[in-house]
Design an enzyme around this catalytic site. Structure first.
Site, PDB file in Angstrom:
ATOM      1  N   GLY A  15       0.838  -1.206   0.000  1.00 39.37           N
ATOM      2  CA  GLY A  15       0.000   0.000   0.000  1.00 39.37           C
ATOM      3  C   GLY A  15       0.867   1.248   0.000  1.00 39.37           C
ATOM      4  O   GLY A  15       1.857   1.315   0.732  1.00 39.37           O
ATOM      5  N   ARG A  76       0.946  -5.277  -5.113  1.00 35.55           N
ATOM      6  CA  ARG A  76       1.146  -6.442  -4.235  1.00 35.55           C
ATOM      7  C   ARG A  76       1.267  -7.632  -5.173  1.00 35.55           C
ATOM      8  O   ARG A  76       0.349  -7.910  -5.930  1.00 35.55           O
ATOM      9  CB  ARG A  76      -0.034  -6.597  -3.274  1.00 35.55           C
ATOM     10  CG  ARG A  76      -0.126  -5.450  -2.272  1.00 35.55           C
ATOM     11  CD  ARG A  76      -1.146  -5.733  -1.187  1.00 35.55           C
ATOM     12  NE  ARG A  76      -1.078  -4.725  -0.142  1.00 35.55           N
ATOM     13  CZ  ARG A  76      -1.908  -3.691  -0.039  1.00 35.55           C
ATOM     14  NH1 ARG A  76      -2.886  -3.546  -0.897  1.00 35.55           N
ATOM     15  NH2 ARG A  76      -1.778  -2.819   0.931  1.00 35.55           N
ATOM     16  N   ASP A 133       2.719  -0.172  11.702  1.00 39.08           N
ATOM     17  CA  ASP A 133       2.693  -1.483  12.367  1.00 39.08           C
ATOM     18  C   ASP A 133       3.955  -2.310  12.126  1.00 39.08           C
ATOM     19  O   ASP A 133       3.899  -3.537  12.108  1.00 39.08           O
ATOM     20  CB  ASP A 133       1.454  -2.264  11.902  1.00 39.08           C
ATOM     21  CG  ASP A 133       1.469  -2.525  10.394  1.00 39.08           C
ATOM     22  OD1 ASP A 133       2.297  -1.917   9.692  1.00 39.08           O
ATOM     23  OD2 ASP A 133       0.655  -3.335   9.929  1.00 39.08           O
ATOM     24  N   ARG A 166     -25.853  14.713  16.633  1.00 37.81           N
ATOM     25  CA  ARG A 166     -25.875  13.314  16.228  1.00 37.81           C
ATOM     26  C   ARG A 166     -24.684  12.537  16.792  1.00 37.81           C
ATOM     27  O   ARG A 166     -23.750  13.122  17.335  1.00 37.81           O
ATOM     28  CB  ARG A 166     -25.781  13.231  14.705  1.00 37.81           C
ATOM     29  CG  ARG A 166     -27.096  13.365  14.019  1.00 37.81           C
ATOM     30  CD  ARG A 166     -26.893  13.365  12.527  1.00 37.81           C
ATOM     31  NE  ARG A 166     -28.165  13.399  11.837  1.00 37.81           N
ATOM     32  CZ  ARG A 166     -28.336  13.849  10.602  1.00 37.81           C
ATOM     33  NH1 ARG A 166     -27.313  14.328   9.932  1.00 37.81           N
ATOM     34  NH2 ARG A 166     -29.521  13.828  10.048  1.00 37.81           N
ATOM     35  N   GLY A 174      -5.726   0.895   9.071  1.00 39.07           N
ATOM     36  CA  GLY A 174      -4.747   0.424  10.058  1.00 39.07           C
ATOM     37  C   GLY A 174      -4.523  -1.073   9.977  1.00 39.07           C
ATOM     38  O   GLY A 174      -3.742  -1.628  10.733  1.00 39.07           O
ATOM     39  N   HIS A 220     -23.502  15.543  20.991  1.00 35.67           N
ATOM     40  CA  HIS A 220     -23.034  14.784  19.828  1.00 35.67           C
ATOM     41  C   HIS A 220     -21.853  13.921  20.257  1.00 35.67           C
ATOM     42  O   HIS A 220     -21.142  14.252  21.211  1.00 35.67           O
ATOM     43  CB  HIS A 220     -22.650  15.714  18.663  1.00 35.67           C
ATOM     44  CG  HIS A 220     -21.412  16.501  18.909  1.00 35.67           C
ATOM     45  ND1 HIS A 220     -21.393  17.638  19.684  1.00 35.67           N
ATOM     46  CD2 HIS A 220     -20.138  16.303  18.500  1.00 35.67           C
ATOM     47  CE1 HIS A 220     -20.173  18.120  19.732  1.00 35.67           C
ATOM     48  NE2 HIS A 220     -19.383  17.327  19.023  1.00 35.67           N
ATOM     49  N   ILE A 255      -8.719   7.649   1.174  1.00 31.52           N
ATOM     50  CA  ILE A 255      -8.353   9.072   1.267  1.00 31.52           C
ATOM     51  C   ILE A 255      -7.204   9.245   2.273  1.00 31.52           C
ATOM     52  O   ILE A 255      -6.363  10.137   2.143  1.00 31.52           O
ATOM     53  CB  ILE A 255      -9.587   9.922   1.642  1.00 31.52           C
ATOM     54  CG1 ILE A 255      -9.343  11.379   1.306  1.00 31.52           C
ATOM     55  CG2 ILE A 255      -9.991   9.765   3.097  1.00 31.52           C
ATOM     56  CD1 ILE A 255     -10.617  12.196   1.211  1.00 31.52           C
TER      57      ILE A 255
HETATM   58  O1  F6P Z   1      -1.471  -1.204   4.750  1.00 35.81           O
HETATM   59  C1  F6P Z   1      -2.030  -0.006   4.317  1.00 35.81           C
HETATM   60  C2  F6P Z   1      -3.513  -0.168   4.109  1.00 35.81           C
HETATM   61  O2  F6P Z   1      -4.019   1.086   3.698  1.00 35.81           O
HETATM   62  C3  F6P Z   1      -4.295  -0.698   5.297  1.00 35.81           C
HETATM   63  O3  F6P Z   1      -4.549   0.293   6.270  1.00 35.81           O
HETATM   64  C4  F6P Z   1      -5.523  -1.230   4.632  1.00 35.81           C
HETATM   65  O4  F6P Z   1      -6.102  -2.265   5.389  1.00 35.81           O
HETATM   66  C5  F6P Z   1      -5.001  -1.750   3.324  1.00 35.81           C
HETATM   67  O5  F6P Z   1      -3.770  -1.107   3.085  1.00 35.81           O
HETATM   68  C6  F6P Z   1      -5.922  -1.524   2.162  1.00 35.81           C
HETATM   69  O6  F6P Z   1      -5.364  -2.153   1.053  1.00 35.81           O
HETATM   70  P1  F6P Z   1      -5.826  -1.925  -0.446  1.00 35.81           P
HETATM   71  O7  F6P Z   1      -5.122  -0.722  -0.966  1.00 35.81           O
HETATM   72  O8  F6P Z   1      -5.385  -3.165  -1.129  1.00 35.81           O
HETATM   73  O9  F6P Z   1      -7.303  -1.737  -0.441  1.00 35.81           O
END
Ligand code: F6P
Length: 336
Positions: A15, A76, A133, A166, A174, A220, A255
């Site tokens: 990512g 990936r 992480d 609300r 994450g 809220h 985003i």
């Molecule tokens: O590891 C980064 C991340 O944005 C995570 O927070 C999320 O779970 C994942 O990648 C989303 O992956 P993709 O871009 O394949 O939807």
């Protein structure tokens, strides 16, 4: 030590995260300053398999330090999980005359790095993921920007939640970690934050907190949910069933991965990229560059992959102590 390195490759994988470009720029410019050529591998490990590369010089990485995304693209790769794919990647390295690869990404990227290093291609990893992480590093490139993006969105949501009195349930990214959710939750003054590292007791963690906030005069409520906990839509439904209010649910999604990198991400990425190249030039390699108490450290890849990073639960106590506002005191009622 004599510099035997002549040419290295650089790639971004997994990512994307804001600051990857700043890291690429630092790798290229540091390499050139050390007399080392740099080749950009496009589309991560898949690009190495497919021999998908671009020559990079100092000018080709100009004006990218402040840009989100990655100019090298990212992917990936399923093929890289196979022996055949990895052998093809090794062949590309030989064909291009690469003495090593700087791999910028998260834990999937580093598992690939370990596999390649075992096949004789030295690799240095640079941690970049909005999830923060990576066990061997206190900090990963992109986390700060993603926090700021999420905070900006949630501040906007709060405006409308406040007007309509609300409850808002916001899902942040994450993966399996709650770093983003907890940092963001503290920074927006969330009523409750749900993270995968803490077993969910819905009554205690959500219902009671909304009730207490209501009793304290709040009209809220902001509930921040880490995606690793489950669906925010489900949490919203459960709140409706338990308390009768109808929350509005927002999934922030990708985003959070975009936007211009913050000062922290530009600076960290630049230093990490520099240290990655120095590791090769000084004859080491096969490590991950991490941060520890603000300093850059090198951790052997194999060891780095066994390291764990825990969410500091003391941050939870901070959140619980400060997030519910007390009833407003009329200054005229105060003694003296
Ligand atoms: O590891 C980064 C991340 O944005 C995570 O927070 C999320 O779970 C994942 O990648 C989303 O992956 P993709 O871009 O394949 O939807």
């Amino acid at each position: 030590m004599e510099n035997k390195i002549k040419r290295i490759g650089v790639l971004t994988s997994g990512g994307d995260s804001p600051g990857m470009n700043a890291a690429v720029r630092a790798v290229v410019r540091t390499a050139i300053s050390c007399g080392v050529q740099c080749v950009g591998i496009r589309r991560g490990w898949q690009g190495l398999i497919n021999s998908d590369f671009v020559q990079l010089d100092a000018a080709s990485v100009g004006h990218i330090i402040g840009k989100g995304g990655t100019i090298l693209y990212t992917a990936r790769s399923e093929d890289f999980l196979t022996d055949k794919g990895r052998q093809r990647a090794v062949s590309t390295c030989k064909m291009l005359g690469l003495d090593g690869i700087v791999a910028i990404g998260g834990d999937g990227t580093f598992r690939g790095a370990l596999a390649l290093s075992r096949l004789g291609v030295p690799v240095v990893g640079v941690p970049a993921t909005i999830d923060n992480d990576i066990g061997c590093s206190n900090y990963t490139i992109g986390f700060d920007t993603a926090c700021n993006t999420a905070i900006d969105c949630i501040d906007k949501l709060r405006d409308t939640m406040q007007s309509h009195e609300r409850c808002s349930v916001v899902e942040v990214m994450g993966r399996n970690a709650g770093f983003l959710a907890l940092y963001v939750g503290i920074a927006v003054g969330a009523t409750a934050v749900l993270v995968p590292e803490r077993e969910l007791d819905f009554e205690r963690d959500v219902v009671e907190r909304i009730r207490n906030a209501r009793l304290a005069g709040n009209t809220h409520f902001m509930i921040v949910v880490a995606e690793g906990v489950g669906s925010a839509v489900e949490i919203g439904k459960q709140i409706h069933e338990a308390i009768g209010i109808e929350p509005r649910v927002t999934v922030l999604g990708h985003i959070q991965r975009g936007g211009a990198p913050s000062a922290r991400d530009r600076e960290t990425a630049t230093r990490m990229g520099y240290f990655a190249v120095r590791s090769f030039v000084e004859g080491r390699g096969n490590c991950i560059i991490g941060t520890r108490e603000g300093e850059m450290v090198e951790i052997p890849i194999e060891e780095a992959l066994t390291m764990k990073k825990y969410l500091q639960m003391e941050r939870y106590k901070v959140l619980e102590a400060v997030s519910v506002s007390v009833p407003k005191v009329n200054p005229n009622d105060l003694d003296g």
